[in-house]
Design a protein around this motif. Structure first.
Motif, short mmCIF file in Angstrom:
data_model
loop_
_atom_site.label_atom_id
_atom_site.label_comp_id
_atom_site.label_asym_id
_atom_site.label_seq_id
_atom_site.Cartn_x
_atom_site.Cartn_y
_atom_site.Cartn_z
N GLU A 44 48.98 6.77 15.39
CA GLU A 44 47.99 5.69 15.49
C GLU A 44 48.64 4.40 15.97
O GLU A 44 47.96 3.50 16.47
N LYS A 64 38.46 4.04 8.09
CA LYS A 64 38.49 3.77 9.53
C LYS A 64 39.41 4.78 10.22
O LYS A 64 40.24 5.41 9.58
N ARG A 65 39.27 4.88 11.52
CA ARG A 65 40.13 5.76 12.29
C ARG A 65 40.57 5.08 13.58
O ARG A 65 39.96 4.11 14.02
N LYS A 66 41.64 5.61 14.13
CA LYS A 66 42.10 5.18 15.44
C LYS A 66 42.53 6.43 16.20
O LYS A 66 43.16 7.32 15.63
N TYR A 82 35.85 3.16 14.53
CA TYR A 82 37.12 3.42 15.20
C TYR A 82 37.78 2.10 15.57
O TYR A 82 37.12 1.20 16.10
N GLU A 118 40.06 0.11 17.88
CA GLU A 118 40.62 0.20 19.23
C GLU A 118 41.13 -1.18 19.63
O GLU A 118 42.21 -1.57 19.30
#
Length: 273
Positions: free
Chosen positions: A171, A179-181, A263, A265
């Motif tokens: 990441e 949350k995600r990346k 996400y 970004e």
């Protein structure tokens, strides 16, 4: 789904005074341990081979930090999949979730010897940066994406051939639970180009060691290690998808706050290698 036994995450607006006091004591412990341990370890480490140096300089220091975290703050770790830690002498690529600084201390106590892919700015830190240079991590300039990827592949292959694992945080920055990346392909590419097996690691460290403020909260961090993935015949894209999917699923399973659809970004995405 996440277990109902999880307590509230640490990242709250007004943490209790006791948590603040324990966190202050922990940072004092961290500073004292770093200064006292690294002076003799740097001197001794100069005369040791790289594998032994990795354990002596970084491994023992990390154990002291985790010891202080356990007994001062009250944070302990439960490991699932400990039997999957490699012991066959080969070099593995370790692809891990990145939520806080905690995993940079914890993973060297579990999977060793290994070096990390780290931003070059860390090498400038007194004591800690000097110790990092001694164990020869892969320093990269995250502003130069193409050069960073070349460094990971070239230097990573050397470490892997020497039986030293390479830890990658795909990441590229710390992303909390919920949350995600999108994962960069650097770690997967290193593994497929060198035919090195992969160990994937998931955890929920941000629930106890948040990235948004300095106060930590007592409780359990859960860490999951997957059995090794043999990479011969796998493409970089397939391997990257396998690791990203598994890590995200495991993080959701063990976290009090599963993925909320956001996400990350924006500004930091261009700095991933």
């Amino acid at each position: 789904m996440n277990s109902s036994s999880h307590s509230a995450v640490a990242d709250t607006p007004n943490p209790p005074l006791s948590h603040k006091l324990r966190s202050v004591l922990f940072y004092i412990w961290l500073a004292v341990v770093t200064i006292i341990w690294f002076i003799p370890s740097l001197l001794v480490g100069l005369f040791l081979p790289l594998k032994a140096r990795n354990y002596w300089v970084m491994g023992i220091h990390c154990r002291l930090v985790i010891f202080g975290l356990r007994w001062i703050v009250g944070i302990r770790c439960e490991v699932e999949g400990r039997d999957n830690i490699p012991s066959d002498g080969r070099g593995y690529v370790i692809i891990s979730k990145h939520q806080s600084t905690w995993e940079t201390f914890m993973l060297p106590t579990l999977i060793y010897p290994h070096v990390q892919v780290v931003k070059k700015e860390l090498s400038y830190l007194p004591f800690f940066g000097w110790g990092l240079q001694l164990i020869q991590p892969i320093f990269i300039d995250r502003n130069k994406k193409t050069n960073a990827l070349k460094q990971v592949i070239q230097q990573g292959e050397i470490r892997l051939k020497a039986g030293i694992h390479v830890l990658v945080f795909p990441e590229g920055s710390r992303i909390p639970s919920g949350k995600r990346k999108a994962f960069s392909k650097g770690g997967a590419m290193l593994a497929t180009k060198t035919a090195a097996p992969v160990i994937t690691v998931a955890h929920n460290s941000s629930e106890r060691w948040p990235n948004t403020h300095w106060v930590k909260s007592p409780g359990v961090i859960r860490l999951v290690i997957r059995e090794a993935i043999e990479t011969e015949g796998l493409s970089t894209a397939v391997l990257n998808e396998l690791t990203e999917t598994w890590i995200n699923e495991q993080v959701d399973r063990i976290s009090a706050l599963p993925f909320q659809g956001e996400y990350v970004e924006a500004a930091t995405s261009g700095k991933r290698f």
